[in-house]
Design a protein around this motif. Structure first.
Motif, mmCIF file in Angstrom:
data_model
loop_
_atom_site.group_PDB
_atom_site.id
_atom_site.type_symbol
_atom_site.label_atom_id
_atom_site.label_comp_id
_atom_site.label_asym_id
_atom_site.label_seq_id
_atom_site.Cartn_x
_atom_site.Cartn_y
_atom_site.Cartn_z
ATOM 1 N N ASP A 1 0.864 -1.173 0.000
ATOM 2 C CA ASP A 1 0.000 0.000 0.000
ATOM 3 C C ASP A 1 0.903 1.227 0.000
ATOM 4 O OD1 ASP A 1 -2.134 1.739 0.179
ATOM 5 O OD2 ASP A 1 -3.162 0.624 1.739
ATOM 6 N N THR A 2 0.288 2.404 -0.037
ATOM 7 C CA THR A 2 1.051 3.640 -0.008
ATOM 8 C C THR A 2 1.834 3.747 1.293
ATOM 9 O OG1 THR A 2 -0.660 4.676 -1.321
ATOM 10 C CG2 THR A 2 0.880 6.146 -0.200
ATOM 11 N N ALA A 3 3.011 4.345 1.242
ATOM 12 C CA ALA A 3 3.866 4.452 2.424
ATOM 13 C C ALA A 3 3.454 5.617 3.308
ATOM 14 C CB ALA A 3 5.323 4.620 1.997
ATOM 15 N N TYR A 4 4.081 5.658 4.477
ATOM 16 C CA TYR A 4 3.874 6.704 5.492
ATOM 17 C C TYR A 4 2.413 6.764 5.926
ATOM 18 C CZ TYR A 4 8.655 7.781 4.290
ATOM 19 O OH TYR A 4 9.999 7.673 4.079
ATOM 20 N N GLU A 5 1.826 7.949 5.933
ATOM 21 C CA GLU A 5 0.476 8.073 6.494
ATOM 22 C C GLU A 5 -0.614 7.987 5.433
ATOM 23 O OE1 GLU A 5 1.351 12.247 5.203
ATOM 24 O OE2 GLU A 5 2.431 10.423 5.740
ATOM 25 N N ALA B 1 4.036 13.352 24.613
ATOM 26 C CA ALA B 1 4.923 14.477 24.336
ATOM 27 C C ALA B 1 4.465 15.266 23.106
ATOM 28 C CB ALA B 1 6.360 13.982 24.151
ATOM 29 N N LEU B 2 4.038 14.567 22.057
ATOM 30 C CA LEU B 2 3.542 15.253 20.868
ATOM 31 C C LEU B 2 2.261 16.023 21.181
ATOM 32 C CD1 LEU B 2 4.147 12.495 18.175
ATOM 33 C CD2 LEU B 2 5.201 14.762 18.204
ATOM 34 N N ALA B 3 1.398 15.430 21.993
ATOM 35 C CA ALA B 3 0.153 16.107 22.357
ATOM 36 C C ALA B 3 0.431 17.388 23.122
ATOM 37 C CB ALA B 3 -0.720 15.170 23.189
ATOM 38 N N GLU C 1 9.226 17.945 28.109
ATOM 39 C CA GLU C 1 10.014 19.173 28.054
ATOM 40 C C GLU C 1 10.816 19.253 26.755
ATOM 41 O OE1 GLU C 1 9.842 17.029 30.575
ATOM 42 O OE2 GLU C 1 10.056 18.010 32.538
ATOM 43 N N PHE C 2 11.328 18.096 26.317
ATOM 44 C CA PHE C 2 12.127 18.048 25.096
ATOM 45 C C PHE C 2 11.282 18.369 23.865
ATOM 46 C CE2 PHE C 2 13.874 15.435 21.554
ATOM 47 C CZ PHE C 2 15.104 16.053 21.421
ATOM 48 N N TYR C 3 10.109 17.739 23.760
ATOM 49 C CA TYR C 3 9.256 17.923 22.583
ATOM 50 C C TYR C 3 8.616 19.308 22.545
ATOM 51 C CZ TYR C 3 9.399 13.087 20.881
ATOM 52 O OH TYR C 3 9.794 11.893 20.353
ATOM 53 N N ARG D 1 9.096 15.403 12.217
ATOM 54 C CA ARG D 1 10.316 16.049 12.714
ATOM 55 C C ARG D 1 10.924 15.273 13.881
ATOM 56 N NH1 ARG D 1 11.609 20.552 16.249
ATOM 57 N NH2 ARG D 1 13.288 21.848 15.349
ATOM 58 N N ALA D 2 10.054 14.619 14.664
ATOM 59 C CA ALA D 2 10.532 13.875 15.826
ATOM 60 C C ALA D 2 11.007 12.463 15.484
ATOM 61 C CB ALA D 2 9.411 13.785 16.857
ATOM 62 N N GLY D 3 10.869 12.068 14.206
ATOM 63 C CA GLY D 3 11.307 10.738 13.809
ATOM 64 C C GLY D 3 10.308 9.644 14.096
ATOM 65 N N HIS D 4 9.016 10.002 14.269
ATOM 66 C CA HIS D 4 8.002 9.009 14.583
ATOM 67 C C HIS D 4 7.023 8.768 13.438
ATOM 68 C CE1 HIS D 4 9.006 8.091 18.699
ATOM 69 N NE2 HIS D 4 9.218 9.373 18.918
ATOM 70 N N LEU D 5 7.320 9.275 12.259
ATOM 71 C CA LEU D 5 6.488 8.990 11.100
ATOM 72 C C LEU D 5 7.055 7.753 10.410
ATOM 73 C CD1 LEU D 5 4.137 9.695 9.259
ATOM 74 C CD2 LEU D 5 5.664 11.213 7.981
ATOM 75 N N LEU D 6 6.453 6.609 10.672
ATOM 76 C CA LEU D 6 6.964 5.348 10.129
ATOM 77 C C LEU D 6 6.498 5.159 8.694
ATOM 78 C CD1 LEU D 6 6.368 2.961 13.162
ATOM 79 C CD2 LEU D 6 8.260 4.541 12.730
#
Length: 333
Positions: free
Chosen positions: A26-30, A63-65, A93-95, A228-233
């Motif tokens: 299927d299509t990649a990412y989201e 953290a994203l929320a 705090e980091f995000y 940007r956070a590296g969580h888009l698989l």
């Protein structure tokens, strides 16, 4: 007989089978069809239009929320025992790029309008103090207490009156829904919650949590933060497949119901040893070192929590023979 953590429980067979079906190209990412159906499925569940996305971990979800709700120069009010304070290695705090966590008190890691207001009133409204932008609550709490719809509505009303956004860490949201008997909508947007970190890993998932936005504008920006956070698989369809499998046929509720029922059986036997009411699938019990040694000698595995306190967590797949054995062992101490 392991009562360490529901994080260690296996993925439900339906989840594994759904991931196998997701192997189709299927299509990649989201952009895949499974991911594309998440918002519609969660909109049905919550009886209102929402935007939903998968996230690989609960820490990333929280953290994203919070990054979507709070700018770097403001703060998030939470309980002093909240997971975002004690167990996420500074990720919020980091995000948020520096937003401060403003800590409040309350028994059982539960906040109330009074405890929130008291903490807010301590903060002088001037440039020398970090000003709050959001409130984060956990349902069920870190000590296994569940907020009722009325309790959440009171917090939501206070948040609105004070001009604050409201986030819920729902790592065990399923357990809270089962305990209260309230609808997901009543425990969520009808009470004023704007973003939910919806936990699935503890409840039969493998590697997928969900972020559910009741303010669609927050979702668009969070998608950018996710990348940007590296969580888009790139193969996010496998995460979406897990979430959809647990939502189908209300499997998420069936799993939570089983875990809560096991905890209730043990709680009945623990009696006066209980430190907090058992309103989800966690139990905090008073026990001496000699008693904990005796329990371990019988084959029970669990965490020492504090001096004279231990924690037991019942997983969705915990055999009834194990919960009954623990109940009998506690009663016999």
């Amino acid at each position: 007989m392991r009562f360490f953590s529901d994080n260690a429980a296996p993925a439900h067979r339906a989840v594994i089978e759904a991931m196998a079906r997701a192997a189709a190209v299927d299509t990649a990412y989201e952009g895949d069809a499974l991911t594309g159906s998440l918002s519609r499925r969660f909109s049905e569940l919550f009886e209102t239009e929402v935007e939903a996305m998968w996230v690989p971990s609960g820490t990333a979800a929280n953290a994203l929320a919070l990054a979507a709700l709070c700018p770097p120069y403001r703060g998030v009010l939470c309980h002093k025992d909240a997971h975002i304070q004690n167990d996420e290695a500074g990720a919020p705090e980091f995000y948020t790029h520096g937003a401060k966590l403003l800590l409040a008190e309350g028994p059982g890691a539960k906040l109330t309008p009074d405890t929130i207001a008291a903490r807010l009133d301590e903060i002088a409204n001037d440039v020398h103090r970090v000003q709050p932008a959001a409130i984060s609550i956990t349902n069920a709490t870190e000590y296994g207490l569940s907020y009722t719809a009325a309790e959440l509505a009171a917090i939501g009303e206070l948040a609105k009156a004070r001009g604050l956004r409201l986030h819920m860490d729902g790592a065990r949201f399923a357990n809270a829904v089962v305990h209260t008997g309230a609808s997901p909508a009543d425990l969520m947007w009808r009470a004023g919650v704007e973003v939910l970190s919806f936990g699935f890993v503890k409840n039969g998932g493998l590697s997928a949590e969900a972020l559910v936005f009741f303010d669609g504008g927050l979702a668009a920006e969070t998608l950018i933060r996710q990348k940007r956070a590296g969580h888009l698989l790139s193969k996010g369809r496998y995460l979406a497949a897990q979430i959809l499998a647990l939502l189908d046929g209300d499997l998420w509720l069936a799993n939570a119901r089983a875990a809560n029922a096991g905890a209730a059986r043990i709680a009945a036997a623990a009696g006066a040893r209980l430190i907090h009411p058992v309103e989800a699938n966690e139990l905090f019990v008073r026990a001496t070192p000699e008693e904990t040694a005796a329990l371990r000698a019988q084959g029970f595995a669990f965490y020492d929590w504090a001096a004279g306190e231990v924690r037991f967590v019942v997983s969705w797949n915990q055999p009834e023979t194990e919960t009954e054995a623990l109940a009998k062992a506690l009663a016999a101490l």
